[in-house]
Design an enzyme around this catalytic site. Structure first.
Site, PDB file in Angstrom:
ATOM      1  N   LYS A 113     -15.351 100.943  70.114  1.00  0.00           N
ATOM      2  CA  LYS A 113     -15.857 100.131  71.233  1.00  0.00           C
ATOM      3  C   LYS A 113     -14.739  99.264  71.822  1.00  0.00           C
ATOM      4  O   LYS A 113     -14.688  99.047  73.042  1.00  0.00           O
ATOM      5  CB  LYS A 113     -17.024  99.243  70.773  1.00  0.00           C
ATOM      6  CG  LYS A 113     -18.345  99.994  70.616  1.00  0.00           C
ATOM      7  CD  LYS A 113     -18.896 100.395  71.964  1.00  0.00           C
ATOM      8  CE  LYS A 113     -20.261 101.056  71.999  1.00  0.00           C
ATOM      9  NZ  LYS A 113     -20.557 102.107  71.092  1.00  0.00           N
ATOM     10  N   LYS A 195     -18.616 114.104  69.095  1.00  0.00           N
ATOM     11  CA  LYS A 195     -20.055 114.309  68.874  1.00  0.00           C
ATOM     12  C   LYS A 195     -20.820 114.297  70.194  1.00  0.00           C
ATOM     13  O   LYS A 195     -20.385 113.693  71.178  1.00  0.00           O
ATOM     14  CB  LYS A 195     -20.598 113.245  67.922  1.00  0.00           C
ATOM     15  CG  LYS A 195     -20.546 111.843  68.470  1.00  0.00           C
ATOM     16  CD  LYS A 195     -21.283 110.836  67.590  1.00  0.00           C
ATOM     17  CE  LYS A 195     -21.213 109.464  68.227  1.00  0.00           C
ATOM     18  NZ  LYS A 195     -21.987 108.432  67.611  1.00  0.00           N
ATOM     19  N   LYS A 198     -25.175 110.014  73.902  1.00  0.00           N
ATOM     20  CA  LYS A 198     -26.172 109.728  74.938  1.00  0.00           C
ATOM     21  C   LYS A 198     -25.570 109.579  76.329  1.00  0.00           C
ATOM     22  O   LYS A 198     -26.108 110.059  77.296  1.00  0.00           O
ATOM     23  CB  LYS A 198     -26.916 108.439  74.596  1.00  0.00           C
ATOM     24  CG  LYS A 198     -27.825 108.576  73.401  1.00  0.00           C
ATOM     25  CD  LYS A 198     -28.792 107.403  73.334  1.00  0.00           C
ATOM     26  CE  LYS A 198     -29.337 107.223  71.934  1.00  0.00           C
ATOM     27  NZ  LYS A 198     -28.567 106.251  71.139  1.00  0.00           N
TER      28      LYS A 198
HETATM   29  P1  TYM Z   1     -27.871 106.065  67.825  1.00  0.00           P
HETATM   30  O1  TYM Z   1     -28.863 105.485  68.755  1.00  0.00           O
HETATM   31  O2  TYM Z   1     -26.486 106.253  68.325  1.00  0.00           O
HETATM   32  O3  TYM Z   1     -28.373 107.457  67.306  1.00  0.00           O
HETATM   33  C1  TYM Z   1     -29.691 107.631  66.770  1.00  0.00           C
HETATM   34  C2  TYM Z   1     -29.648 108.611  65.611  1.00  0.00           C
HETATM   35  O4  TYM Z   1     -29.128 109.868  66.048  1.00  0.00           O
HETATM   36  C3  TYM Z   1     -28.034 110.252  65.216  1.00  0.00           C
HETATM   37  N1  TYM Z   1     -27.043 110.971  66.040  1.00  0.00           N
HETATM   38  C4  TYM Z   1     -26.505 112.158  65.733  1.00  0.00           C
HETATM   39  N2  TYM Z   1     -26.695 112.986  64.687  1.00  0.00           N
HETATM   40  C5  TYM Z   1     -26.021 114.148  64.693  1.00  0.00           C
HETATM   41  N3  TYM Z   1     -25.178 114.546  65.693  1.00  0.00           N
HETATM   42  C6  TYM Z   1     -24.957 113.744  66.764  1.00  0.00           C
HETATM   43  N4  TYM Z   1     -24.157 114.137  67.753  1.00  0.00           N
HETATM   44  C7  TYM Z   1     -25.629 112.483  66.818  1.00  0.00           C
HETATM   45  N5  TYM Z   1     -25.648 111.470  67.714  1.00  0.00           N
HETATM   46  C8  TYM Z   1     -26.520 110.543  67.214  1.00  0.00           C
HETATM   47  C9  TYM Z   1     -27.465 108.959  64.675  1.00  0.00           C
HETATM   48  O5  TYM Z   1     -26.761 109.172  63.473  1.00  0.00           O
HETATM   49  C10 TYM Z   1     -28.728 108.138  64.472  1.00  0.00           C
HETATM   50  O6  TYM Z   1     -29.319 108.467  63.233  1.00  0.00           O
HETATM   51  N6  TYM Z   1     -26.652 102.184  64.933  1.00  0.00           N
HETATM   52  C11 TYM Z   1     -27.673 103.191  65.161  1.00  0.00           C
HETATM   53  C12 TYM Z   1     -29.043 102.602  65.431  1.00  0.00           C
HETATM   54  C13 TYM Z   1     -29.523 101.716  64.340  1.00  0.00           C
HETATM   55  C14 TYM Z   1     -29.949 102.115  63.041  1.00  0.00           C
HETATM   56  C15 TYM Z   1     -30.313 100.905  62.369  1.00  0.00           C
HETATM   57  C16 TYM Z   1     -30.032 103.352  62.414  1.00  0.00           C
HETATM   58  C17 TYM Z   1     -29.632 100.364  64.423  1.00  0.00           C
HETATM   59  N7  TYM Z   1     -30.098  99.887  63.234  1.00  0.00           N
HETATM   60  C18 TYM Z   1     -30.777 100.924  61.060  1.00  0.00           C
HETATM   61  C19 TYM Z   1     -30.515 103.356  61.082  1.00  0.00           C
HETATM   62  C20 TYM Z   1     -30.862 102.170  60.427  1.00  0.00           C
HETATM   63  C21 TYM Z   1     -27.279 103.989  66.393  1.00  0.00           C
HETATM   64  O7  TYM Z   1     -26.592 103.507  67.250  1.00  0.00           O
HETATM   65  O8  TYM Z   1     -27.856 105.221  66.474  1.00  0.00           O
END
Ligand code: TYM
Length: 336
Positions: A113, A195, A198
């Site tokens: 970031k 990866k 979004k």
């Molecule tokens: P986020 O919003 O970026 O993504 C949500 C979930 O999707 C998974 N993910 C992926 N898995 C495989 N391949 C990809 N290309 C890919 N892109 C995203 C992420 O691993 C995630 O499981 N910090 C977290 C949100 C969060 C969270 C938490 C998660 C906040 N507090 C507590 C678990 C527990 C995040 O930004 O995920």
């Protein structure tokens, strides 16, 4: 015996994609019968990148709708919005006293970031893993279904829990990242570079909200090459990713056929036809995504239903969060 507690969250920073589905949501759905599940929309985390908060509101609704469309049953799980559970913020405060600047600065997501938004390196960004630990520990969750990119954050959550327990007494269990099948999943972007995500590389990301036409177009444009140079070659990342996607959405015979074609191909004898493979993958992807997209769109229209889901989810989540916070306060000695 009490069911084990599961928690996971998704940031409402854009449209959900196949990485979110296969890294996280597919596991949520499979876990909902066996575990005591909490799933939430991480809208506080989104603020670290200063989004337009008007759009954030509809994005929160979309994430809730897409989770339900993928098969989450709001009667079985608690599906809530992070900011509806203020107990998380208090635990975040306590954990912040146990998190050190040096380790936070070394976190991969923070360094990324800093590179991406050098004009906005705020304290929320630095303590992002602490808030994430609070999200998990507030329900004393032990299993956290996430994709591979969240592994380091889970390790930090375990460290913060350990430090808390060491200083104040055993209250918080140490959570583990979880995926059915063992290995955490990482879906690559369609060009094989990094990866699937979004907001970046929109044409290289397959969103759950994409139309059939757009899905076909994106997959047909996915990067390939002239084929393997010798039999049983190692696949380049962009080809491997097409096979990964095919394994996830196509039937096993289709996958095995293309796998065998690849293994038998070499220069001058290219059996695998990437054009045919992509056409097949596109059709299977359309079959897979269309019902999710249509169901999510219908749920998004139903504002009363969404409000009901979010309200009930928050009630369940606050009950559990309140119980943990009581223990936390008692352990620290903040129960006057
Ligand atoms: P986020 O919003 O970026 O993504 C949500 C979930 O999707 C998974 N993910 C992926 N898995 C495989 N391949 C990809 N290309 C890919 N892109 C995203 C992420 O691993 C995630 O499981 N910090 C977290 C949100 C969060 C969270 C938490 C998660 C906040 N507090 C507590 C678990 C527990 C995040 O930004 O995920």
């Amino acid at each position: 015996m009490a069911k084990e507690v599961v928690l996971s969250g998704i940031r409402p920073t854009g449209f959900l994609h196949l990485g979110n589905y296969f890294g996280a949501m597919r596991n949520y759905v499979r876990m909902q019968d066996e575990y005591n599940c909490y799933f939430f929309v991480a809208n506080w985390h989104s603020l670290t990148t200063h989004p337009d908060t008007k759009e954030l509101q509809s994005a929160v609704h979309r994430v809730v709708a897409e989770n339900v469309a993928c098969g989450l049953d709001p009667e079985k799980v608690s599906l809530y919005v992070q900011s509806d559970v203020p107990e998380i913020a208090e635990l975040y405060l306590y954990l912040n006293m146990l998190a050190y600047k040096g380790e936070l600065e070394k976190t991969t997501s923070f360094k990324d970031k800093v590179r991406l938004q050098p004009e906005n390196i705020n304290a929320g960004l630095l303590t992002y893993p602490v808030l994430m630990a609070a999200d998990i520990l507030i329900h004393r969750a032990v299993k956290v279904p996430v994709g591979k990119d969240q592994e380091q954050h889970l390790e930090m959550a375990r460290n913060f829990a350990q430090r808390f327990n060491h200083r104040y007494g055993e209250v918080l269990p140490e959570p583990q990242a979880f995926n059915f099948g063992g290995e955490l999943v990482k879906i690559l972007s369609l060009d094989g570079e990094g990866k699937m995500s979004k907001s970046e590389n929109q044409l290289n990301t397959l969103y759950l909200a994409d139309s059939d036409e757009l899905l076909r177009k994106k997959i047909m444009k996915a990067k390939t090459d002239q084929g393997p140079l010798e039999p049983n070659s190692i696949k380049p990342a962009y080809i491997e990713n097409l096979f990964t996607l095919m394994k996830l959405v196509s039937n096993p015979d289709t996958y095995s056929k293309f796998e065998a074609d690849f293994a038998a191909s070499s220069t001058g004898n290219c059996i695998i036809r990437y054009g045919d493979m992509k056409k097949q993958l596109a059709e299977d992807m359309v079959q897979f995504i269309t019902p999710i997209r249509e169901k999510a769109a219908a749920i998004q229209e139903d504002k009363n239903l969404l409000a009901r889901i979010i309200k009930t989810g928050a009630e369940k989540a606050r009950e559990s969060a309140h119980a943990t916070l009581n223990e936390v306060r008692k352990a620290i000695g903040m129960n006057y």
